[in-house]
Design a protein around this motif. Sequence first.
Motif, PDB file in Angstrom:
ATOM      1  N   UNK A 191      15.680  -3.229  -5.955  1.00  0.00           N
ATOM      2  CA  UNK A 191      15.257  -3.869  -7.195  1.00  0.00           C
ATOM      3  C   UNK A 191      14.282  -2.963  -7.941  1.00  0.00           C
ATOM      4  N   UNK A 192      13.337  -2.374  -7.220  1.00  0.00           N
ATOM      5  CA  UNK A 192      12.417  -1.417  -7.839  1.00  0.00           C
ATOM      6  C   UNK A 192      13.182  -0.191  -8.312  1.00  0.00           C
ATOM      7  N   UNK A 224       7.822  -7.906 -13.275  1.00  0.00           N
ATOM      8  CA  UNK A 224       8.614  -8.891 -12.536  1.00  0.00           C
ATOM      9  C   UNK A 224       8.758  -8.490 -11.070  1.00  0.00           C
ATOM     10  N   UNK A 225       9.060  -7.216 -10.832  1.00  0.00           N
ATOM     11  CA  UNK A 225       9.224  -6.743  -9.456  1.00  0.00           C
ATOM     12  C   UNK A 225       7.907  -6.838  -8.696  1.00  0.00           C
ATOM     13  N   UNK A 226       6.810  -6.435  -9.329  1.00  0.00           N
ATOM     14  CA  UNK A 226       5.510  -6.511  -8.652  1.00  0.00           C
ATOM     15  C   UNK A 226       5.170  -7.944  -8.269  1.00  0.00           C
ATOM     16  N   UNK A 227       5.414  -8.871  -9.167  1.00  0.00           N
ATOM     17  CA  UNK A 227       5.104 -10.270  -8.874  1.00  0.00           C
ATOM     18  C   UNK A 227       5.985 -10.800  -7.750  1.00  0.00           C
ATOM     19  N   UNK A 228       7.240 -10.398  -7.721  1.00  0.00           N
ATOM     20  CA  UNK A 228       8.142 -10.833  -6.657  1.00  0.00           C
ATOM     21  C   UNK A 228       7.740 -10.246  -5.308  1.00  0.00           C
ATOM     22  N   UNK A 229       7.205  -9.024  -5.342  1.00  0.00           N
ATOM     23  CA  UNK A 229       6.857  -8.330  -4.105  1.00  0.00           C
ATOM     24  C   UNK A 229       5.415  -8.584  -3.666  1.00  0.00           C
ATOM     25  N   UNK A 230       4.677  -9.360  -4.444  1.00  0.00           N
ATOM     26  CA  UNK A 230       3.293  -9.644  -4.082  1.00  0.00           C
ATOM     27  C   UNK A 230       2.363  -8.466  -4.301  1.00  0.00           C
ATOM     28  N   UNK A 231       2.707  -7.609  -5.260  1.00  0.00           N
ATOM     29  CA  UNK A 231       1.890  -6.435  -5.580  1.00  0.00           C
ATOM     30  C   UNK A 231       0.999  -6.767  -6.774  1.00  0.00           C
ATOM     31  N   UNK A 232      -0.248  -6.379  -6.701  1.00  0.00           N
ATOM     32  CA  UNK A 232      -1.187  -6.678  -7.779  1.00  0.00           C
ATOM     33  C   UNK A 232      -0.763  -5.993  -9.073  1.00  0.00           C
ATOM     34  N   UNK A 273       0.819  -1.213   0.000  1.00  0.00           N
ATOM     35  CA  UNK A 273       0.000   0.000   0.000  1.00  0.00           C
ATOM     36  C   UNK A 273       0.853   1.264   0.000  1.00  0.00           C
ATOM     37  N   UNK A 274       2.174   1.104  -0.080  1.00  0.00           N
ATOM     38  CA  UNK A 274       3.074   2.246  -0.013  1.00  0.00           C
ATOM     39  C   UNK A 274       3.262   2.952  -1.344  1.00  0.00           C
ATOM     40  N   UNK A 275       4.012   4.052  -1.307  1.00  0.00           N
ATOM     41  CA  UNK A 275       4.224   4.874  -2.497  1.00  0.00           C
ATOM     42  C   UNK A 275       4.977   4.125  -3.589  1.00  0.00           C
ATOM     43  N   UNK A 276       6.027   3.405  -3.211  1.00  0.00           N
ATOM     44  CA  UNK A 276       6.840   2.714  -4.215  1.00  0.00           C
ATOM     45  C   UNK A 276       6.039   1.630  -4.930  1.00  0.00           C
TER      46      UNK A 276
END
Length: 242
Positions: free
Chosen positions: A170-171, A116-124, A60-63
Amino acid sequence: MKKRIKINLALLVFLGLLVQSCQDHSRKIELRDTTIQNKALPDKSKAATVNIENKKLDPTGKAAKDLQDAYKGERTAIAKYEAFSKKAEEEGYHDIALLFKTVSMAETVHAGNHQTIMEMEGIKVPNVIPEYPLKDTRENLKNAIGGESYEAKSMYPGFIKDANEAGNYMAQMSFTYAYNVEKKHRDFYKAALADLETNHLNSLAKVYYVCPVCGNTYARNAPKRCEITLANSDTFTKIDEL
């Protein structure tokens, strides 16, 4: 299917480079035999440790939101530049059409990296329905210049700052890759518009090369390695036809 394989390979290479420099946990790097101006440091300074931690992003953060917004922007750019390419070809501007197609392919790399980063971080990963104006080639070039200028001057610098503050390197690297390349795209479009307005279209490149790791784009000739990621040019995608 062939295009999907190329994209997946690019993501694997990108991920490999990231993992080499940004581990998911703290790691220590021992620096030995450090010298300054060819003078040996005192014995107690010969070894130092640096802790590098890649922090998990708050969904839910800015990044995290930045990653989603960047992904939306890149997915829209992919579709927009593909449409601009077709329009330019219809109007008889083949070399400009080739440029639009090339940048669309580079933006595909950026979108894939962000995903790739979103999937690794569990971000939708957001669903994107691209919306953009389609006009004549001159106006389309102006639109492209505006979009690339915004990303290079404002959007990505802000995203890089947010990722750095969040401690997620990574982001930060994914944003930095895109930032460096968007500046080149902006300049390519500016040159194309200037040539169009002065009727010097023969000066435009007829072949481009795209790095599959960061999307770095080269006109006419490519170096042995990408200047951003050091990826070997043997892996570059060559674009010389629509």
